[in-house]
Design an enzyme around this catalytic site. Structure first.
Site, PDB file in Angstrom:
ATOM      1  CB  SER A  60      -0.857  -0.004   1.281  1.00 36.50           C
ATOM      2  OG  SER A  60      -1.453   1.259   1.492  1.00 36.50           O
ATOM      3  CE1 TYR A  76      -4.559  -1.893   4.955  1.00 38.42           C
ATOM      4  CE2 TYR A  76      -3.242   0.071   4.544  1.00 38.42           C
ATOM      5  CZ  TYR A  76      -3.982  -0.997   4.072  1.00 38.42           C
ATOM      6  OH  TYR A  76      -4.145  -1.167   2.719  1.00 38.42           O
TER       7      TYR A  76
HETATM    8  P1  NAD Z   1     -11.492  -6.351  -0.520  1.00 38.10           P
HETATM    9  O1  NAD Z   1     -12.193  -6.129   0.781  1.00 38.10           O
HETATM   10  O2  NAD Z   1     -12.226  -6.047  -1.796  1.00 38.10           O
HETATM   11  O3  NAD Z   1     -10.937  -7.864  -0.597  1.00 38.10           O
HETATM   12  C1  NAD Z   1     -10.337  -8.479   0.500  1.00 38.10           C
HETATM   13  C2  NAD Z   1     -10.178  -9.956   0.232  1.00 38.10           C
HETATM   14  O4  NAD Z   1      -9.548 -10.553   1.391  1.00 38.10           O
HETATM   15  C3  NAD Z   1     -11.495 -10.685   0.029  1.00 38.10           C
HETATM   16  O5  NAD Z   1     -11.307 -11.723  -0.919  1.00 38.10           O
HETATM   17  C4  NAD Z   1     -11.756 -11.300   1.418  1.00 38.10           C
HETATM   18  O6  NAD Z   1     -12.586 -12.444   1.390  1.00 38.10           O
HETATM   19  C5  NAD Z   1     -10.349 -11.645   1.842  1.00 38.10           C
HETATM   20  N1  NAD Z   1     -10.196 -11.803   3.290  1.00 38.10           N
HETATM   21  C6  NAD Z   1     -10.542 -10.906   4.255  1.00 38.10           C
HETATM   22  N2  NAD Z   1     -10.270 -11.430   5.471  1.00 38.10           N
HETATM   23  C7  NAD Z   1      -9.742 -12.669   5.263  1.00 38.10           C
HETATM   24  C8  NAD Z   1      -9.279 -13.725   6.110  1.00 38.10           C
HETATM   25  N3  NAD Z   1      -9.287 -13.598   7.449  1.00 38.10           N
HETATM   26  N4  NAD Z   1      -8.823 -14.861   5.543  1.00 38.10           N
HETATM   27  C9  NAD Z   1      -8.826 -15.007   4.178  1.00 38.10           C
HETATM   28  N5  NAD Z   1      -9.238 -14.046   3.339  1.00 38.10           N
HETATM   29  C10 NAD Z   1      -9.693 -12.896   3.867  1.00 38.10           C
HETATM   30  O7  NAD Z   1     -10.150  -5.493  -0.400  1.00 38.10           O
HETATM   31  P2  NAD Z   1      -9.246  -4.771  -1.483  1.00 38.10           P
HETATM   32  O8  NAD Z   1      -9.586  -3.327  -1.425  1.00 38.10           O
HETATM   33  O9  NAD Z   1      -9.274  -5.477  -2.792  1.00 38.10           O
HETATM   34  O10 NAD Z   1      -7.796  -4.958  -0.799  1.00 38.10           O
HETATM   35  C11 NAD Z   1      -6.918  -6.032  -1.116  1.00 38.10           C
HETATM   36  C12 NAD Z   1      -5.512  -5.685  -0.646  1.00 38.10           C
HETATM   37  O11 NAD Z   1      -5.116  -4.439  -1.224  1.00 38.10           O
HETATM   38  C13 NAD Z   1      -5.377  -5.504   0.871  1.00 38.10           C
HETATM   39  O12 NAD Z   1      -4.142  -6.044   1.304  1.00 38.10           O
HETATM   40  C14 NAD Z   1      -5.383  -3.998   1.045  1.00 38.10           C
HETATM   41  O13 NAD Z   1      -4.686  -3.592   2.207  1.00 38.10           O
HETATM   42  C15 NAD Z   1      -4.660  -3.576  -0.213  1.00 38.10           C
HETATM   43  N6  NAD Z   1      -4.903  -2.186  -0.607  1.00 38.10           N
HETATM   44  C16 NAD Z   1      -6.170  -1.750  -0.921  1.00 38.10           C
HETATM   45  C17 NAD Z   1      -6.373  -0.421  -1.312  1.00 38.10           C
HETATM   46  C18 NAD Z   1      -7.754   0.132  -1.680  1.00 38.10           C
HETATM   47  O14 NAD Z   1      -7.891   1.348  -1.839  1.00 38.10           O
HETATM   48  N7  NAD Z   1      -8.765  -0.697  -1.874  1.00 38.10           N
HETATM   49  C19 NAD Z   1      -5.283   0.451  -1.362  1.00 38.10           C
HETATM   50  C20 NAD Z   1      -4.005  -0.037  -1.031  1.00 38.10           C
HETATM   51  C21 NAD Z   1      -3.835  -1.350  -0.664  1.00 38.10           C
END
Ligand code: NAD
Length: 260
Positions: A142, A155
């Site tokens: 991130s 985080y």
């Molecule tokens: P999301 O909520 O759309 O997806 C999260 C995924 O993780 C889902 O498939 C969920 O089922 C799974 N998950 C959650 N808890 C779990 C557990 N205990 N065991 C197994 N699986 C689990 O999230 P996203 O926005 O796609 O984020 C994905 C990654 O990207 C994360 O690491 C997040 O920190 C990172 N990220 C997101 C953003 C953003 O703006 N969305 C920005 C920077 C980084």
């Protein structure tokens, strides 16, 4: 390009992980999805991936905060797919709170899922990659792996930790044909964020466009969301021969956020 390879993408039932899974499937990699979905949802996603891209698709519903469950998932990938050639550590959650009020259970959960799970999957996958002389590990970090924001202690700590893990694994795998890199997205328009836009517009009495520009994208100079498709394309490039020289890199994809 990736025919004959298997990619395990954690947290790939929605958002960024699903974008990466589809991009790797498009390059003909077999895909193991992971996430906390119902069996019906997982079956539908597996079918979509296998029918759209003509690849084998599997699913693990392991709760990745539990090392034993991770071991079960890695065993399944080894048995049914011959191991993960590409490992994408992507599953993650967020919690926002001043540190003095930060719930201890949320801290433990975020460190377990956003950081320790990547340690466990990597330590269990890397021997197979060394044996094959090829492996790609991509960690979804991130912008918060590089800079902090208030109220996101767990985080930011976990994402900075992922950056350190990425560099260490990159050094250990370098002479075995293994590359390990981190992608650092800024704000990504996942379904989760989409819901927040409407809610925030209502709560603040402003338009959805104003929420996107002035609230969510305040720190993102392009004033545009990064997309899951763009991150998928980046991950796919990191698995291509053109990226063989990239190792241990903490790669921003944030519209200029951390350039400030
Ligand atoms: P999301 O909520 O759309 O997806 C999260 C995924 O993780 C889902 O498939 C969920 O089922 C799974 N998950 C959650 N808890 C779990 C557990 N205990 N065991 C197994 N699986 C689990 O999230 P996203 O926005 O796609 O984020 C994905 C990654 O990207 C994360 O690491 C997040 O920190 C990172 N990220 C997101 C953003 C953003 O703006 N969305 C920005 C920077 C980084």
């Amino acid at each position: 390009m990736l025919k004959g390879k298997t990619a395990l993408v954690t947290g790939s039932t929605s958002g960024i992980g699903l974008g990466i899974a589809k991009a790797l499937a498009e390059q003909s990699a077999d895909i193991v999805l992971s996430g906390l979905s119902s069996d019906d949802e997982a079956d539908a996603l597996k079918q979509e991936i296998s029918e759209t891209y003509g690849v084998k698709a599997g699913f693990s519903g392991a709760n990745l905060t539990d090392p034993d469950a991770i071991e079960g998932m890695m065993g399944y990938v080894a048995r049914d797919f011959g191991g993960a050639d590409i490992l994408v550590n992507n599953a993650g959650v967020q919690h926002v709170s001043p540190i003095e009020d930060f719930p201890v259970a949320r801290w433990d959960l975020i460190i377990a899922l956003n950081l320790s799970a990547a340690f466990h999957t990597t330590r269990m996958a890397i021997s197979g990659m060394k044996e094959k002389g090829w492996g790609r590990i991509i960690n979804t970090a991130s912008a918060h792996a590089l800079v902090a924001s208030p109220y996101k202690s767990a985080y930011v700590a976990a994402k900075h930790g992922i950056a350190g893990l990425t560099k260490t694994v990159a050094l250990e795998g370098a002479e075995h044909g293994i590359r390990c890199n981190a992608i650092c997205p800024g704000y990504v328009y996942t379904p989760l964020v989409e819901g927040q836009v409407a809610d925030t517009a209502k709560a603040r009495g402003i338009t959805e466009e104003e929420v996107k520009r002035d609230v969510l994208l305040a720190a993102q100079p392009t004033k545009e969301f990064v997309t899951s498709e763009q991150i998928g394309a980046f991950a796919s490039f990191l698995c291509s021969p053109g990226a063989d020289g990239i190792n241990g890199a903490i790669l921003s994809m944030d519209g200029g956020w951390v350039a400030q």
